[in-house]
Design an enzyme around this catalytic site. Structure first.
Site, PDB file in Angstrom:
ATOM      1  N   TYR A 141       0.846  -1.196   0.000  1.00  0.00           N
ATOM      2  CA  TYR A 141       0.000   0.000   0.000  1.00  0.00           C
ATOM      3  C   TYR A 141       0.880   1.245   0.000  1.00  0.00           C
ATOM      4  O   TYR A 141       1.675   1.449   0.919  1.00  0.00           O
ATOM      5  CB  TYR A 141      -0.903  -0.007   1.238  1.00  0.00           C
ATOM      6  CG  TYR A 141      -1.901   1.139   1.298  1.00  0.00           C
ATOM      7  CD1 TYR A 141      -2.298   1.811   0.159  1.00  0.00           C
ATOM      8  CD2 TYR A 141      -2.453   1.541   2.503  1.00  0.00           C
ATOM      9  CE1 TYR A 141      -3.215   2.847   0.202  1.00  0.00           C
ATOM     10  CE2 TYR A 141      -3.385   2.574   2.571  1.00  0.00           C
ATOM     11  CZ  TYR A 141      -3.756   3.231   1.414  1.00  0.00           C
ATOM     12  OH  TYR A 141      -4.670   4.259   1.468  1.00  0.00           O
ATOM     13  N   ASP A 236       8.516   2.502   2.429  1.00  0.00           N
ATOM     14  CA  ASP A 236       7.299   3.192   2.856  1.00  0.00           C
ATOM     15  C   ASP A 236       7.126   2.879   4.339  1.00  0.00           C
ATOM     16  O   ASP A 236       6.741   1.777   4.725  1.00  0.00           O
ATOM     17  CB  ASP A 236       6.105   2.691   2.033  1.00  0.00           C
ATOM     18  CG  ASP A 236       4.812   3.406   2.406  1.00  0.00           C
ATOM     19  OD1 ASP A 236       4.700   3.875   3.553  1.00  0.00           O
ATOM     20  OD2 ASP A 236       3.914   3.477   1.550  1.00  0.00           O
ATOM     21  N   LYS A 264       1.457   9.190   9.729  1.00  0.00           N
ATOM     22  CA  LYS A 264       0.789   8.718  10.939  1.00  0.00           C
ATOM     23  C   LYS A 264       1.431   9.267  12.230  1.00  0.00           C
ATOM     24  O   LYS A 264       1.118  10.383  12.619  1.00  0.00           O
ATOM     25  CB  LYS A 264       0.734   7.192  10.925  1.00  0.00           C
ATOM     26  CG  LYS A 264       0.030   6.697   9.615  1.00  0.00           C
ATOM     27  CD  LYS A 264      -0.624   5.396   9.735  1.00  0.00           C
ATOM     28  CE  LYS A 264      -1.077   4.851   8.393  1.00  0.00           C
ATOM     29  NZ  LYS A 264      -2.493   4.859   8.146  1.00  0.00           N
TER      30      LYS A 264
HETATM   31  C1  LIG Z   1       2.024   1.925   4.123  1.00  0.00           C
HETATM   32  C2  LIG Z   1       1.159   3.109   3.829  1.00  0.00           C
HETATM   33  N1  LIG Z   1       1.569   4.011   2.943  1.00  0.00           N
HETATM   34  C3  LIG Z   1       0.838   5.098   2.657  1.00  0.00           C
HETATM   35  C4  LIG Z   1      -0.368   5.326   3.266  1.00  0.00           C
HETATM   36  C5  LIG Z   1      -1.186   6.537   2.911  1.00  0.00           C
HETATM   37  O1  LIG Z   1      -1.174   7.433   3.961  1.00  0.00           O
HETATM   38  P1  LIG Z   1      -2.338   8.538   4.101  1.00  0.00           P
HETATM   39  O2  LIG Z   1      -3.579   7.801   4.464  1.00  0.00           O
HETATM   40  O3  LIG Z   1      -1.829   9.472   5.146  1.00  0.00           O
HETATM   41  O4  LIG Z   1      -2.436   9.203   2.758  1.00  0.00           O
HETATM   42  C6  LIG Z   1      -0.850   4.409   4.208  1.00  0.00           C
HETATM   43  C7  LIG Z   1      -2.138   4.627   4.882  1.00  0.00           C
HETATM   44  O5  LIG Z   1      -2.614   3.832   5.643  1.00  0.00           O
HETATM   45  C8  LIG Z   1      -0.078   3.260   4.481  1.00  0.00           C
HETATM   46  O6  LIG Z   1      -0.517   2.327   5.339  1.00  0.00           O
END
Ligand SMILES: Cc1ncc(COP(=O)(O)O)c(C=O)c1O
Length: 431
Positions: A141, A236, A264
């Site tokens: 993700y 990430d 987060k």
């Molecule tokens: C691994 C990862 N990357 C990126 C994101 C995207 O972050 P945001 O919801 O702040 O756009 C998330 C969101 O849960 C995530 O879990």
């Protein structure tokens, strides 16, 4: 099982939500609870029902909801002004703290969401290498951009390395720029890199993908392959940053990427995320440091927002205190061990997957190593989550986020409710 109430006020809000929001929600969790308040490891809905909260705002509330010290610094900052579109002390100090904590972080650029951070990290790899393609992993993700939303949750098994878009509205041409490999499969990565070396800018990976731990040697292998082929390795760490360790998953697993994304926890419950990495790579954000055609324009109205930065700084200060991570891990381990014991005792075809700060139950008897093996019986997972919710346990569709604020009492209550949910799940399945 705790008695659940449903008040007129909550029913009216649910009806209003249905009439003004597509699908009746913000696009986050799909259930129809309206949250009224949160404190420490618990939240309350508008009807007054209490939940032990493992949703934790999808992760940011790692020190618990409405932590008094976080609230205090936020109040102080609110009184001084809420956004300036200019350098401010909390933002600068937060960037400095990130560079101290996170191994790859020599420089930091703030944005407002993890999606943005991932988008810019991919662009950064392209600017640095002057190549276009990004390799990501099936099930990984990386936010909501056209590039990130590829093979996050494909319903059918595609052929590697072709990506499957997860959303309508993504231009067909974007598919040409993303290659997809199975997580934990170094051989496939190596052969894709060999084949596409001259076009690949980088590898973007969640070092701990959703719930799946990297197998020994996987992250080391990615590090070696990217270094040998002049690609950037991007972690990430929107989820794992400051959760797996103060230095994130890169400190936890001992592998330093070139660039990482954070979100987060660093915003302490406010919209704030970041791209952090090696100074020579991050130089692409600096007009004065790179050639004109290598400069990456990057502007955001709320970037480095002082309220979010103050909340983030205080959150990190709390996490730095002796014993903080030991406590998060102890809570997570107690939950995972208790869950495993319940699943074993009830002979349930399911396993507890993840690490102590972040785990879930996957309804499968297979070993979980990649997206396909992590899917399990998704219907059973959904039913189990609903049964838990009825019993006062709130979580996302997949993942228990553990916080510093969860108590031994929360753990004991959760284990009781999980045992009861599994019994109910089996009763329904047998009927
Ligand atoms: C691994 C990862 N990357 C990126 C994101 C995207 O972050 P945001 O919801 O702040 O756009 C998330 C969101 O849960 C995530 O879990």
């Amino acid at each position: 099982m705790p008695e659940k109430r449903s008040t007129e006020a909550e029913r009216e809000l649910v009806a209003l939500a249905r009439s003004v929001l597509p699908a009746g929600n913000f696009g986050n969790v799909s259930h129809e609870i309206v949250i009224a308040a949160g404190r420490a490891g618990r939240v309350w809905d508008v009807s007054g029902n209490e939940y032990v909260d493992y949703l934790l705002g999808s992760g940011p509330m790692i020190v618990g909801h409405a932590h008094p010290e976080v609230i205090e610094v936020v109040h102080q900052q609110l009184a001084k002004g809420t956004t300036f579109f200019a350098n401010n002390a909390p933002g600068i100090c937060l960037a400095a703290e990130i560079t101290k904590a996170v191994p790859c972080a020599e420089k930091v650029r703030f944005v407002s969401s993890g999606s943005e951070a991932d988008l810019y990290a991919m662009r950064l790899a392209r600017a640095y290498t002057r190549r276009d393609k990004i390799l990501k992993f099936e099930g990984g993700y990386h936010g909501m951009s056209d590039y990130g939303l590829m093979s996050l949750a494909p319903k059918r098994a595609g052929n590697f390395p072709q990506p499957i878009p997860d959303s309508a509205g993504i231009p067909r041409s974007v598919r040409e720029e993303i290659l997809v490999a199975p997580f934990n499969d170094l051989q496939t990565v190596a052969s894709l890199v060999r084949e596409h070396r001259s076009e690949l800018a980088g590898i973007l990976v969640e070092p701990f993908q959703r719930l799946i731990a990297p197998q020994p040697g996987f992250l080391e292998g990615l590090r070696k392959i990217t270094q040998e082929n002049g690609l950037l390795l991007i972690f990430d760490e929107v989820v794992t940053g400051f959760r797996f360790a103060y230095g994130g998953a890169q400190a936890f697993y001992g592998i330093t990427p070139d660039v990482c994304t954070l979100g987060k926890a660093i915003g302490g419950g406010f919209p704030l995320a970041a791209i952090a990495g090696r100074a020579d790579i991050m130089a692409h954000f600096d007009k004065g440091a790179v050639a004109e055609d290598a400069f990456m324009l990057q502007i955001g109205t709320l970037s480095g927002n002082p309220v979010a930065a103050a909340a983030g700084l205080k959150t990190l200060e709390i996490l730095r205190r002796p014993g903080a991570y030991a406590q998060i891990f102890e809570t997570g381990r107690a939950l995972m061990a208790g869950y495993s014991e319940i699943l074993k005792r009830t002979r349930t075809k399911a396993r507890v997957v993840g690490e102590a700060p972040l785990f879930d139950v996957v309804f499968t008897d297979r070993e979980v190593t990649d997206y396909r093996s992590a899917r399990g019986d998704e219907g059973a997972m959904k039913r189990c989550n609903a049964l838990l919710r009825e019993r006062g346990i709130l979580k996302g569709e997949s993942k228990y986020y553990v916080s510093l604020a969860h108590t031994a009492e929360d753990v004991a209550f959760t284990l009781d409710q999980f045992a009861s949910s599994i019994t109910a799940l089996k009763r329904v399945a047998a009927a």
